[in-house]
Every structure is written in C-alpha cells, then in structure tokens.
Design a protein around this motif. Structure first.
Motif: not given
Lengths: 316, 334
Positions: B30, B33-41, B43
């Motif tokens: 992390d 952070g947010g690796s593999g999650v679309d569109g997030g900011q 971490l």
C-alpha cells in the motif's frame, strides 16, 4: 432452506450488523482504544459456516476482522463488546482487544493481528482433533490479502500432506487494505491454487445465503467424514472500509458494493415469514445489540489490573 | 531552513533520493495504494510517507506488493545484490516476525558470506511504538532485538532532520540498514535544512547538556527525556540528554564522555525490558567506564509483557516523563 433456519440466520445477521454499528458509534465517541475492522457484508457467509459447525467440538481462527465470526459462533456479545472497548468483563479483560479475540469455549480459538498468522494455528486445532479422536474439525478464516502469505500457502500444503481435518475459508472481498486482489494475486484463481495442493475446493457467492449454507455444509461435512482438508472461497463485500474511519479514497467513484442484506426480505417472504414478525425480529436484534454495547461502555477499564496479574504470574 | 513534520521530511527525502539516483526503488504494501482499483486516489502509504512518489517516478520504481513480507523483503535483498538500491517498507515492525529469515539470515549475512564481493544497499523502513491502542501485534519496538543480528545497522531517529538525513545515509550505505520510525512522531515538527543533508550512521547527538546525570533516550523517549530534564532542573538537577540516533553501531564514545562528566547513567527505551537496548548500553558503559560510575546505572523500559490494548493497561505499560524524572532524581541523589 427452511423458514426456521432462515429466520434464525436473519435475526443473528441483523444483530451482528447492529452490533458493529454500535461499536462504530462507540469508536466515534472515543470509547474504543484502537482501530476496529468491521465485519459488515460478511455476516451471512460467516453464519452459514457457523451453521455447519459443531459447538463444543470445532475450533475456528480468524483474521483482524473477526467480530462477526465471534458472534456467529455464539461468543457472548457483552464479553466481546467489553474486549473491543478494553473493559472489565472483556474476553481477555481488555489485554487483547479487537484484533485478538479469544473464546475457545465458544469455538473461537483466536483472531489475529498478523495477516495470515491465524491459519497455521487452525492446523494445530485440526491436528489435536485428529490425534485425540474428538470428531472435531478446524476452520481457518482469512482474506484474499492473506492468500498471498507464505504461512497460508504452506498451510494449504501441510494440511494436504498430513490429511488434517481443516476447512480453509477464504473471504474474498477484493481488497487487501487498499490493494486489489486482482493486482496482488497471481494466477487464475485462488480456487485453482487450493486445488493444486490437492484440496477439495469450491467457490460460493457469500451474499447468497441459501447457496452459502449448502456449500459450507457440504464442505464441512466432507472435512469431518473424510478427515481431509477443504477450501471454500467466498465472495463477500467489504462494506465498511479496511477499518472504521477509512476514507477509502483509493476506491474510485464506481458503484459501491451491494449489501447482501438487501436480499433478505424477499427470501423471508418467499418462506411465508410474516412481515410483522420480520420487523419485530429486526427491531429486537437492533435493540439488543444497542443495549449490549451501551452496557459495555459503562464498564470499568481494569486492563491495568489484568496487566499487573500477568506480570505477577510471569515473575516480572 | 524550513519547518516540516517528520512524515513530510521523510517524504521529501524520498523524492530527493529517487530523483538523484535511478537505481533507487521503493517497495512495500500500500505504498502507492489502490493498485488494481480503477479511478481511486493514491494512499501513499498508511502513514503517507511515500505520497506522490509513484506519480513522479512511475510504478516501475514504486512497487506495491501483495501481503507477502517474506517474498518482498527477500526480493529487495536480492535486488540490492544485483544493482538496485531498494527502500523496502515493512508496514509495522511486528510484521518482521513474518519475514525474519530474510532479514536475519539473508540480508544481514550476505556481505559477510560474499566476503565483501557485493554490497547490499538495502534500506528497510518500518514503524514502531505503543500509545495508540494498536495492541500486541502493531505496537512493538524491536530495535534491540534487530541490533543483536550481526550485519544489520539499526537507526531510530527522533527529529524530522535526523529521519530524513538517516534515510539518505541508509540508502548510500554498503550494507542493510533498518530505519525505525515511531508512529507517534510522524506529526512531530522540526526545523530542517531544505537539502536534507545525510546524518552519519553511528553518530549520536547531545540534545541538552547537563552535569549531574546522563539520560540516553531513544526515538519518542527523547522528547520525554527533555521534558524530564526541564522538571529536574527545578529540583536543581542538570540532566544531559543524549539521542544515540543509531542503535547499532552505537556512539559509545559520546555516551562515555558524558558519563565521565556525570557519573550517572539512565537509559530510556521503549524496547525489551530484558536483554534490550537499555541493557546493552548499561553493559557497554559498565565494562568501559566502571570507575566513572558513581551510582548503579538505571533503565526505564516497559515491563516484560506484550503491549496491552486497554487504555489503562497501555498507560501503565508505557513509561512517561514522570518515570524518567523519578529515576533520574533517584540516581542523582544516590
């Protein structure tokens, strides 16, 4: 699933959800020493697994996110709430806290602060059951994040090699803290991993309680009768962040996960459970959860005395 | 000069280090952070220390990992043997229990076993410290334990300038360095030179001078020791506060020089009550300067028990300024 089983399960599920809600509010009010990782979204799956277990015989280990697992197993809610709040009457008098819940008398051997740390311990409970011939089995809960830990992968192999009666339950909520399981897990599927170690393995949509009851029962029965390990991958949503208060800005703007509870009213209606009874049950569960957590906030913090007891015993 | 929090000083140091040397990579859970999650900011790490690194240096050099400490600490070790300078983050030092083979056997012994044929420019960053209700497996301070391993350098900075400077020195070092950041210090403000100059490993710092008692304090205990020194002043006791900054190699000459003057030694450390840093310092000073001591050395550490969860228990477990004052006062009048 019978109307009786479903009403039992639904009332417990609402209780767990309300309990977590009350814990969250207690945390917001400064009553909780540490960060809490709430179970919202996994209740139905965990109750389905608990339904397949034999109280007094089986032992379960869980991750940092184990409030719901504890309640599904029948751990005393007041003792649980007091432990989460670090108060007198807590399972460990407040020494362990939210991530380290221990109630073996209810089948909860322990939850854990180290990702995957609980999984080998379940193998130990399975070894004891096998060696002592108790007829019991062990359940190791862990998340998709822990599925990439060496201790977990070693445990899949060891359980298979030694033919241990342990059911691995991987609650796949798609996220290890902020990192997507699709990013972190190599290979095609977690199920494929389990099968490659020689485990009987199945997947279930953990939001489909009817299916979850069937699959959990089938796998647990198989572990018990064959004395061999099995693996259940259950898709469950993580409805309350990694921890309570997590802003989840890494999530993006897509549609959030849907709540598996949304399906409950229709399931109950299909079984002719009267709407009035459902509403009454839900209200009762919520009131009881509120009462238990409110009472726990009134309990004294005696953790200092528990620490002194420990030190005295240790001769420190 | 500018004022920065310890978190921001470390973050800025990462930016400077990565911009100056393309072989530096940052690895951990992390940290983007947010690796593999679309569109997030992003971490930027659970404490924000690695914020903005991926956007600037790319995800090939700022690598989010699965929760697999053994594999990624080992990978960082192997990468350090073969041309990269990894900064690897173990989110909490408690998690080193998972990957201790890679730290104790692989990273620490590599230079020795190669007879110096390769360097191991590996920096392991981790967090430590009690006081926030994180309980037994997210609160430990194991610098004494790590320092027992031959081949490891262990550092525990207490100020923003030292944290940034030690990170720079660690990345430039030939062997593995464990940098331990106290969770309770991330918001600590301090004046720093914009260039964030390296702080030499193995060099301590006299935080405050005094002639009556030497207090060697580590990490979050440095501030408490300074507070204690103020209170002791009112009692007419002048305490000298020393921040060793590096646990190993220890700046023993600096401590001996102080003890020669004061004849009294108190060590305040959050790690083990038995066989930890405090015992190591007391042992080293007793052996090297027994005749300078005018009273038996003393230690302030938590008791020999895991970090408890309940607020009252944690408050009892974690020594504070009062305990330092009482111990120093007893020493000074002994």
């Amino acid at each position: 699933m019978s109307a009786e089983t479903l009403t039992w399960l639904a009332e417990k599920a609402w209780f767990i959800r309300a309990f977590e809600g009350a814990i969250a509010r207690a945390a917001d009010a400064g009553e909780v020493p540490g960060l809490v990782h709430l179970s919202n979204g996994a209740e139905l799956l965990e109750l389905a697994v608990a339904h397949a277990l034999k109280p007094g015989l089986d032992q379960v280990t869980g991750s940092h996110r184990s409030h719901g697992i504890a309640l599904s197993l029948g751990v005393d809610p007041y003792g649980l709430a007091c432990e989460i709040l670090g108060r007198e009457g807590g399972l460990s008098s407040g020494l362990g806290g939210t991530q380290h819940l221990i109630a073996p008398e209810s089948g909860l051997l322990g939850s854990n602060g180290i990702v995957g740390g609980q999984v080998p311990l379940a193998l130990g409970a399975a070894l004891s059951a096998k060696t002592l011939g108790t007829g019991g089995i062990a359940v190791a809960y862990f998340g998709d994040g822990a599925a990439n830990q060496g201790a977990v992968l070693e445990s899949l192999n060891l359980a298979s090699a030694l033919k241990l009666p342990v059911l691995f339950v991987c609650e796949n909520n798609g996220l290890g803290q902020s990192t997507a399981s699709s990013y972190a897990a190599g290979g095609v599927s977690l199920l494929g991993r389990a099968r490659s170690f020689g485990l009987a393995a199945d997947h279930v949509d953990g939001t489909d309680v009817v299916e979850a009851i069937k699959v959990a029962d089938r796998l647990a029965s198989w572990v018990r009768s064959a004395g061999s390990p099995a693996f259940l991958e259950a898709s469950v949503p993580r409805l309350s962040g990694h921890y309570h208060g997590d802003a989840e800005t890494y999530r993006g703007n897509g549609a959030g996960p849907t709540d598996p509870f949304d399906r409950l009213p229709k399931l109950l209606a299909d079984r002719d459970v009267p709407e009035g009874l459902v509403a009454e049950m839900k209200a009762r569960a919520e009131a009881e959860a509120e009462r238990v957590v409110a009472k726990a906030t009134q309990a004294a913090d005696v953790s200092d005395k528990a620490l002194q007891r420990y030190l005295k015993e240790a001769g420190a | 000069m500018t004022k920065l929090s310890l978190r921001d000083a470390l973050n800025r140091a990462h930016h400077q280090i990565m911009s100056a040397d393309d072989t530096v990579v940052v690895i951990g859970e992390d940290i983007l952070g947010g690796s593999g999650v679309d569109g997030g900011q992003e971490l930027g790490g659970v404490f924000g220390v690695t914020a903005g690194l991926a956007a600037r240096f790319g995800e090939a050099r700022v690598i989010d990992t699965p929760i697999s400490e053994t594999a990624f600490v080992g990978m960082a070790t192997g990468a350090a043997m073969t041309g990269l300078k990894p900064i690897v983050e173990v989110m909490f030092c408690d998690f080193m229990g998972v990957c201790f083979d890679q730290i104790m056997n692989q990273a620490a012994k590599a230079r020795f076993l190669s007879d110096g044929r390769f360097d191991l420019p590996l920096t392991i960053r981790t967090t430590m410290g009690a006081g926030d209700g994180s309980a037994a497996m997210h609160s430990q301070s194991i610098y004494g334990l790590l320092a027992t391993v031959p081949g490891l350098v262990v550092a525990c900075p207490s100020t923003p300038a030292d944290a940034a400077g030690i990170l720079k020195a660690a990345v430039a070092a030939k062997g593995p360095v464990v940098l331990m950041e106290h969770k309770g210090l991330y918001g600590e403000m301090g004046v720093v030179d914009e260039a964030l100059p390296p702080v030499p490993l193995g060099k301590g710092r006299v935080v405050r001078e005094g002639a009556d008692v030497t207090i060697v304090a580590v990490s979050a205990f440095v501030n408490r020791a300074v507070e204690a020194a103020d209170l002791l002043n009112a009692e007419g006791i002048e305490a000298e506060v020393i921040d060793p900054r590096t646990i190993k190699p220890l700046d023993l000459p600096l401590i001996l020089e102080s003890v020669k003057k004061t004849g009294r030694l108190l060590v305040a450390a959050e790690d083990a009550a038995f066989g930890g840093f405090a015992d190591a310092v007391i042992s080293a000073v007793s052996r090297a300067a027994f005749s300078d001591l005018r009273a038996a050395p003393a230690a302030i550490t938590p008791p020999d028990a895991p970090v408890p969860y309940g607020r009252k228990a944690e408050a009892v477990w974690l020594p504070g300024t009062d305990e330092i004052v009482a111990a120093a006062s007893a020493l000074a009048t002994a």
